[in-house]
Write a protein that holds these residues in place. Sequence first.
Motif, PDB file in Angstrom:
ATOM      1  N   LEU A  31      23.752  -0.071  55.508  1.00 34.02           N
ATOM      2  CA  LEU A  31      25.413  -1.332  55.294  1.00 34.02           C
ATOM      3  C   LEU A  31      24.095  -2.855  54.651  1.00 34.02           C
ATOM      4  N   HIS A  32      22.792  -2.376  55.790  1.00 35.46           N
ATOM      5  CA  HIS A  32      21.542  -3.665  55.043  1.00 35.46           C
ATOM      6  C   HIS A  32      21.260  -3.120  53.835  1.00 35.46           C
ATOM      7  N   GLN A  33      21.481  -2.276  53.152  1.00 34.25           N
ATOM      8  CA  GLN A  33      21.279  -2.661  51.466  1.00 34.25           C
ATOM      9  C   GLN A  33      22.198  -2.860  51.059  1.00 34.25           C
ATOM     10  N   GLU A  34      22.820  -3.121  51.333  1.00 34.98           N
ATOM     11  CA  GLU A  34      25.094  -3.350  50.100  1.00 34.98           C
ATOM     12  C   GLU A  34      24.507  -5.003  51.192  1.00 34.98           C
ATOM     13  N   VAL A  35      24.179  -5.576  52.295  1.00 34.27           N
ATOM     14  CA  VAL A  35      23.854  -7.161  52.365  1.00 34.27           C
ATOM     15  C   VAL A  35      23.420  -7.595  51.867  1.00 34.27           C
ATOM     16  N   TRP A  36      21.763  -6.777  51.329  1.00 30.70           N
ATOM     17  CA  TRP A  36      20.827  -7.905  50.375  1.00 30.70           C
ATOM     18  C   TRP A  36      21.653  -7.270  48.843  1.00 30.70           C
ATOM     19  N   LEU A  37      22.429  -6.161  48.902  1.00 29.06           N
ATOM     20  CA  LEU A  37      22.102  -6.292  47.661  1.00 29.06           C
ATOM     21  C   LEU A  37      24.184  -7.607  47.270  1.00 29.06           C
ATOM     22  N   ALA A  38      24.374  -7.819  48.500  1.00 28.83           N
ATOM     23  CA  ALA A  38      25.057  -8.388  48.063  1.00 28.83           C
ATOM     24  C   ALA A  38      24.992 -10.305  48.466  1.00 28.83           C
ATOM     25  N   VAL A  39      24.008 -10.540  48.524  1.00 29.20           N
ATOM     26  CA  VAL A  39      23.015 -11.787  48.503  1.00 29.20           C
ATOM     27  C   VAL A  39      22.783 -12.016  47.983  1.00 29.20           C
ATOM     28  N   ALA A  40      22.437 -10.758  47.121  1.00 28.63           N
ATOM     29  CA  ALA A  40      21.709 -11.353  45.398  1.00 28.63           C
ATOM     30  C   ALA A  40      22.725 -11.371  44.731  1.00 28.63           C
ATOM     31  N   ARG A  41      23.886 -10.855  44.427  1.00 26.36           N
ATOM     32  CA  ARG A  41      24.862 -11.006  43.379  1.00 26.36           C
ATOM     33  C   ARG A  41      25.277 -12.365  44.227  1.00 26.36           C
ATOM     34  N   THR A  42      25.458 -12.890  45.494  1.00 26.21           N
ATOM     35  CA  THR A  42      26.306 -14.487  45.465  1.00 26.21           C
ATOM     36  C   THR A  42      25.541 -15.313  46.030  1.00 26.21           C
ATOM     37  N   ALA A  43      24.270 -15.264  45.246  1.00 29.84           N
ATOM     38  CA  ALA A  43      23.633 -16.194  46.051  1.00 29.84           C
ATOM     39  C   ALA A  43      24.009 -17.661  45.086  1.00 29.84           C
ATOM     40  N   ALA A  44      24.450 -17.768  44.213  1.00 30.89           N
ATOM     41  CA  ALA A  44      24.907 -18.729  43.621  1.00 30.89           C
ATOM     42  C   ALA A  44      26.109 -19.638  44.226  1.00 30.89           C
ATOM     43  N   SER A  45      26.317 -19.551  45.023  1.00 26.54           N
ATOM     44  CA  SER A  45      27.387 -19.384  45.326  1.00 26.54           C
ATOM     45  C   SER A  45      26.664 -20.337  46.846  1.00 26.54           C
ATOM     46  N   PHE A  46      26.064 -20.076  46.899  1.00 29.95           N
ATOM     47  CA  PHE A  46      25.527 -20.103  48.386  1.00 29.95           C
ATOM     48  C   PHE A  46      25.696 -21.813  48.515  1.00 29.95           C
ATOM     49  N   ASP A  47      26.072 -23.023  49.424  1.00 28.68           N
ATOM     50  CA  ASP A  47      26.425 -23.789  49.407  1.00 28.68           C
ATOM     51  C   ASP A  47      25.176 -24.402  51.086  1.00 28.68           C
ATOM     52  N   PRO A  48      23.889 -24.725  51.036  1.00 23.18           N
ATOM     53  CA  PRO A  48      23.831 -25.290  52.238  1.00 23.18           C
ATOM     54  C   PRO A  48      24.176 -26.360  53.035  1.00 23.18           C
ATOM     55  N   GLY A  49      25.282 -27.191  52.494  1.00 17.86           N
ATOM     56  CA  GLY A  49      25.898 -28.093  53.194  1.00 17.86           C
ATOM     57  C   GLY A  49      26.966 -27.986  53.512  1.00 17.86           C
ATOM     58  N   ARG A  50      27.310 -26.362  53.843  1.00 17.70           N
ATOM     59  CA  ARG A  50      27.931 -25.953  54.838  1.00 17.70           C
ATOM     60  C   ARG A  50      27.532 -25.131  55.507  1.00 17.70           C
ATOM     61  N   ALA A  51      26.468 -24.308  55.372  1.00 16.72           N
ATOM     62  CA  ALA A  51      25.816 -22.968  56.241  1.00 16.72           C
ATOM     63  C   ALA A  51      24.247 -23.134  56.036  1.00 16.72           C
ATOM     64  N   ARG A  52      23.723 -22.413  57.370  1.00 15.28           N
ATOM     65  CA  ARG A  52      22.849 -22.197  57.255  1.00 15.28           C
ATOM     66  C   ARG A  52      22.333 -20.904  56.360  1.00 15.28           C
TER      67      ARG A  52
END
Length: 99
Positions: A75-96
Amino acid sequence: MLGDESRSDGSLARPAAVISLAMQPAEDSADELVRAFVAGDGSAFERLYDRHERRCFQFMRRMLAHGDEAEAEDLHQEVWLAVARTAASFDPGRARFVT
């Protein structure tokens, strides 16, 4: 105090260790690291991972009712893969990042 030296004007000189700490650049925030990674800085992702992976893994272990170490690692590995894949959609205005 030990290590404090008086100057000719009576003020205390700062120890070299205090000065060197004050001159070090501030650590990048997680949001800044995500933006840098999206812009192509692979080392930013490494710093982000190094800073947060332990807490993330511990969270995964706690969330599994049976505490299966291997499943937590998956699960830990899946989470970090998801972070890498979806980083461009991260919006610091909506969440930390850490949430």
